[in-house]
Design a protein around this motif. Structure first.
Motif, short mmCIF file in Angstrom:
data_model
loop_
_atom_site.label_atom_id
_atom_site.label_comp_id
_atom_site.label_asym_id
_atom_site.label_seq_id
_atom_site.Cartn_x
_atom_site.Cartn_y
_atom_site.Cartn_z
N THR A 32 -66.27 -33.10 100.46
CA THR A 32 -67.25 -33.91 101.20
C THR A 32 -67.49 -33.35 102.59
O THR A 32 -68.64 -33.24 103.05
CB THR A 32 -66.77 -35.36 101.30
N MET A 33 -66.42 -32.98 103.28
CA MET A 33 -66.55 -32.48 104.65
C MET A 33 -67.36 -31.19 104.70
O MET A 33 -68.23 -31.02 105.56
CB MET A 33 -65.16 -32.26 105.26
N PRO A 37 -75.75 -34.41 106.43
CA PRO A 37 -74.92 -35.62 106.29
C PRO A 37 -75.30 -36.41 105.05
O PRO A 37 -74.44 -37.04 104.43
CB PRO A 37 -75.22 -36.40 107.57
N PHE A 38 -76.59 -36.39 104.66
CA PHE A 38 -77.03 -37.13 103.48
C PHE A 38 -76.40 -36.56 102.22
O PHE A 38 -75.94 -37.30 101.34
CB PHE A 38 -78.56 -37.10 103.38
N ILE A 39 -76.35 -35.24 102.11
CA ILE A 39 -75.71 -34.60 100.95
C ILE A 39 -74.21 -34.91 100.95
O ILE A 39 -73.61 -35.11 99.89
CB ILE A 39 -75.95 -33.08 100.97
N LYS A 71 -69.80 -25.11 112.00
CA LYS A 71 -70.99 -25.94 111.81
C LYS A 71 -70.63 -27.42 111.78
O LYS A 71 -71.36 -28.27 112.31
CB LYS A 71 -71.70 -25.55 110.51
N LEU A 72 -69.49 -27.73 111.16
CA LEU A 72 -69.04 -29.12 111.15
C LEU A 72 -68.76 -29.61 112.56
O LEU A 72 -69.06 -30.75 112.92
CB LEU A 72 -67.76 -29.24 110.30
N THR A 80 -72.15 -36.58 98.00
CA THR A 80 -70.95 -35.94 97.46
C THR A 80 -69.77 -36.87 97.50
O THR A 80 -68.96 -36.92 96.55
CB THR A 80 -70.63 -34.65 98.24
N LEU A 81 -69.65 -37.64 98.58
CA LEU A 81 -68.58 -38.63 98.68
C LEU A 81 -68.70 -39.66 97.55
O LEU A 81 -67.70 -40.00 96.91
CB LEU A 81 -68.64 -39.33 100.04
#
Length: 350
Positions: A250-251, A258-260, A100-101, A264-265
């Protein structure tokens, strides 16, 4: 005559060089002794407290070791029933998450070369990631397969708790008698620093793991326990460990959105800053003042020599080496000062 003044320093350097080399030549014995020493430092406050309340040191040491063994057994039972299945599910789901990434628009679609490089990179991540998670499972389960080593560590810990002072005094007597007090003070400094280190690391690992678990649970993100354990254990590898754990968490949250991932970052950045600017200095104080460059190089070197175990042992070993070097240098400066004072007095008299 000149070397005679430095004989204790030479013997200390030789002794600690031999002890460090034991991790390469006699790994099993070295690790058993080192882990027993760390466990003894962890349990020593309980034994001291019991002795103050008129319990014999032998009985107090036995109770401390048995309580620790029982606590560990219960913890492993809980882990085997809850955490290991979660880790197994995560290992099986890891390739899908990475897939998915890989589908996220991180790279321009009109660059075949970059797309291919990106694909190769993620294939390596899948391989190493799955291997790392499964290795973690093997380490946890491997505790049960090394029953003899565990028993030996518990027995050595018991005798260190019971006869630690006598053992330290006997070792100090092996050095020149004129420097007995110096050697004992050096041993006390080393043990105090290691004691502060192991307790502080356990506290900061627990805090970090708990906070990460709460964050992932409140955000309804999957595998909260996995990321909590990874983040907690990573704190035993200063600088590099938390960085890798933050990137890892984070990844994989980017598979949600991407917002989450950005949130998280930000969470990891705030947590890391609080840990290393407030919590860590408060717990460690001035006992371990190690430059980040020394820590990073030590971790890399330890990883090259002893693998994952070397990375975990790098910081305490660097701390011990630092204390020994400082003691040798302090003794050298004192000898030079005394020599200069004697020369000055001699010149005044004449």
């Amino acid at each position: 005559m000149y070397l005679k003044n430095y004989r204790t320093s030479i013997l200390l350097a030789a002794a600690f060089s031999f002890l460090l080399s034991a991790f390469w030549f006699f790994q099993s014995v070295a690790f058993i002794i080192f882990l027993s020493l760390l466990l003894q430092l962890l349990l020593e406050p309980f034994v001291t407290y019991a002795v103050k309340h008129r319990i014999s040191r032998t009985l107090a040491a036995a109770l401390a070791v048995m309580t620790f063994a029982a606590f560990t057994l219960v913890s492993l039972t809980v882990i085997s029933g809850t955490l290991i299945p979660t880790f197994t599910a995560f290992a099986e789901d890891f390739p899908r998450l990475v897939g998915k990434l890989q589908q996220l628009p991180f790279l321009p679609g009109d660059s075949p070369l970059l797309t291919q490089e990106f694909s190769d990179l993620w294939n390596e991540i899948v391989t190493y990631g799955v291997t790392a998670v499964r290795s973690s499972l093997s380490i946890i389960v491997g505790v049960f397969n090394k029953f003899i080593d565990v028993v030996v560590i518990l027995f050595v810990t018991f005798y260190l708790l019971k006869d630690g002072e006598e053992i330290a005094a006997w070792l100090a007597k092996l050095f020149p008698s004129d420097d007995y007090d110096r050697v004992r003070q050096l041993f006390d400094r080393i043990l105090a620093s290691l004691s502060v280190y192991v307790r502080s690391q356990l506290i900061i690992c627990t805090i970090t793991g708990s906070v990460v678990f709460i964050y992932f649970t409140l955000r309804d993100l999957p595998y909260a326990s996995v990321f909590a354990v990874v983040s907690g254990i990573a704190e035993f590898i200063p600088v590099l460990g938390p960085t890798v754990a933050s990137a890892f968490g984070t990844m994989l949250t980017a598979t949600r959105s991407p917002f989450i991932a950005l949130q998280t970052l930000g969470f990891y950045l705030v947590l890391t800053q609080i840990n290393h600017n407030i919590v860590y200095p408060t717990l460690i104080g001035k006992n371990l003042h190690l430059h980040p460059v020394a820590v990073i190089l030590g971790i890399v070197f330890g990883g090259e020599v002893l693998g994952a175990a070397g990375m975990f042992l790098a910081v305490p070993i660097i701390a011990v080496v630092k204390i020994v070097v400082e003691d040798i240098n302090k003794n050298r400066i004192n000898l030079l000062r005394k020599k200069a004072e004697s020369r000055w007095l001699y010149m005044r008299r004449n």
